[in-house]
Design an enzyme around this catalytic site. Structure first.
Site, PDB file in Angstrom:
ATOM      1  CB  VAL A  16      -8.336  -5.401  -4.658  1.00 20.71           C
ATOM      2  CG1 VAL A  16      -8.004  -5.624  -6.133  1.00 20.71           C
ATOM      3  CG2 VAL A  16      -9.762  -4.907  -4.492  1.00 20.71           C
ATOM      4  CB  CYS A  17      -4.218  -7.243  -5.696  1.00 22.25           C
ATOM      5  SG  CYS A  17      -2.620  -7.570  -6.436  1.00 22.25           S
ATOM      6  CB  THR A  18      -0.786  -8.140  -2.316  1.00 18.99           C
ATOM      7  OG1 THR A  18      -0.700  -6.784  -2.782  1.00 18.99           O
ATOM      8  CG2 THR A  18      -0.079  -9.054  -3.306  1.00 18.99           C
TER       9      THR A  18
END
Length: 206
Positions: free
Chosen positions: A99-101
């Site tokens: 998720v995300c970075t």
């Protein structure tokens, strides 16, 4: 079914808790948080300490590995022992996700080379530096590697993952139970839609 989510200091809360909320309802699934040294792990906003009782080194395999993002990715990508662990665990997962970075951690571990992937809109250059092909889609599946974009997209990813782990009916029931039916008050949730002044202000939040 063993689902493992590594948490390091400065993790983005929704990156981890959003998918945990969804995947915790998957029949037969156990969701575990792990960290480097058992103890309190602090979120990036500063008011949600989480007691994590398990060191990641204690986990030799799992069905799903889910890497959340936030400032914690900086610690993860610089920890060679952790990246070695990610590679070892990935070898036996049904799905390895981010998720995300968190996708930058998969990239640093060499798992995204040549793959299409997504991440937070402010980390595109970093993702591409690991040899991935960026796309602005919220969720991207490449065989058993699944990446999702910024923060809230982890919920979308988790619902899709729930369907892959069980079936669409079960995933839909989980979605209904959690009443995941987004109706955002503003249409500025992506770079493609946000005015320049909103984008400028958003860059100051991370």
């Amino acid at each position: 079914m063993d689902i493992v989510i590594p948490l390091f200091d400065n993790f983005e809360p929704l990156d981890a808790i959003g998918p945990y909320e969804i995947l915790g309802y998957v029949p037969g699934a156990t969701v575990r948080f792990v960290t480097k040294e058992p103890g309190l792990v602090q979120d990036v906003l500063g008011s949600l300490p989480v007691h994590v009782p398990t060191g990641y080194a204690e986990v030799e395999r799992c069905d799903v590995l889910l890497i959340p993002g936030g400032g914690s990715f900086l610690t993860m990508v610089d920890d060679t022992e952790f990246l070695d662990w990610v590679r070892r665990v990935h070898a036996g997962t049904r799905f390895t996700t981010s998720v995300c970075t968190g996708s930058l951690v998969l990239g640093a571990a060499g798992l995204l080379e040549g793959l299409t992937a997504t991440t937070h809109w402010d980390a595109v250059a970093d993702l591409e530096a690991y040899g991935a092909r960026y796309t602005a889609e919220r969720v991207v599946r490449q065989d058993r590697v699944i990446t999702s974009a910024g923060v809230s997209s982890g919920i979308d990813m988790a619902v899709q993952l729930a369907a892959l782990l069980t079936d669409e009916l079960t995933a839909q029931a989980i979605q209904l139970y959690t009443e995941y039916d987004p109706q955002p008050p503003f249409d500025t949730g992506s770079v493609a839609k946000a005015p320049a002044e909103v984008l400028e202000l958003a860059r100051t939040l991370g």
